[in-house]
Design a protein around this motif. Structure first.
Motif, short mmCIF file in Angstrom:
data_model
loop_
_atom_site.label_atom_id
_atom_site.label_comp_id
_atom_site.label_asym_id
_atom_site.label_seq_id
_atom_site.Cartn_x
_atom_site.Cartn_y
_atom_site.Cartn_z
N PRO A 1 0.81 -1.22 0.00
CA PRO A 1 0.00 0.00 0.00
C PRO A 1 0.85 1.27 0.00
O PRO A 1 1.83 1.38 0.73
N ASN B 1 -7.04 -9.40 -1.08
CA ASN B 1 -8.12 -8.51 -1.53
C ASN B 1 -7.71 -7.05 -1.53
O ASN B 1 -8.31 -6.24 -2.22
N GLU B 2 -6.71 -6.74 -0.73
CA GLU B 2 -6.20 -5.38 -0.67
C GLU B 2 -4.69 -5.44 -0.55
O GLU B 2 -4.14 -6.47 -0.16
N LYS C 1 -1.29 -5.29 0.99
CA LYS C 1 -0.80 -5.39 2.36
C LYS C 1 0.51 -6.16 2.35
O LYS C 1 0.61 -7.22 1.75
#
Length: 176
Positions: free
Chosen positions: A120, A153-154, A156
């Protein structure tokens, strides 16, 4: 996750389906503009005509970029456990530092880098050009090392994610 027998059964079914329907499958992938992605996934991306293929050296640096709370020493341990010299790792794991990192200036056509593990980071920042993020710019523009997005899903950065990504890159021959 499938067990060994389920994988063998799946392989049998896929071999038959691919054999019988290969041109149909390729045509559909092409019409959906996903053929290149598919060929890259199976390690045959250089088969696309007219596509410039930039390849970095396999023994270059590995950049881990994006915010994480994992300590650098812990990341070095994961890298060492994967059989990679920790001196090959470059960390840019502070959120603001990652946002300021100029990918175009530091990475594009720089053969010193073999791989980018991306986590991120801010969507604005140096070197992203017309793209929505630096990661997308590296994935779409020519001249960048391979990029692996960390996270499911994100985005990280986790020790397990780094470990799996390094194993994947080693297995695909992107790094040595």
């Amino acid at each position: 996750m499938l067990n060994q027998y389920e994988l063998m059964d799946l392989e049998t079914v896929l071999r038959s389906a691919l054999s019988d329907n290969l041109i149909s499958i390729l045509t559909r992938l092409n019409s959906m503009d996903r053929l290149g992605e598919f060929l890259e996934m199976i390690g045959l991306g250089d088969l696309l005509p007219g596509k410039k293929v930039y390849q970095s050296f396999k023994n270059g640096k590995i950049l881990i970029i994006g915010h994480t709370s994992i300590k650098p020493k812990d990341i070095e341990g994961v890298v060492k456990a994967a059989g990679i010299d920790k001196r090959r790792i470059e960390l840019c794991i502070d959120y603001k530092e990652a946002e300021k990192y100029d990918i175009k200036k530091k990475l594009q056509y720089n053969t010193d880098y073999s791989l980018v593990l991306a986590g991120p980071m801010g969507h604005s920042g140096k070197g992203k050009g017309e793209y929505s993020s630096k990661i997308t710019a590296m994935e779409k523009e020519d001249g960048y090392p391979r990029v692996i997005r960390l996270g499911c899903n994100e985005l990280k950065i986790t020790k397990d994610g780094i470990k799996k990504s390094l194993k994947e890159a080693l297995a695909k021959g992107w790094i040595i």
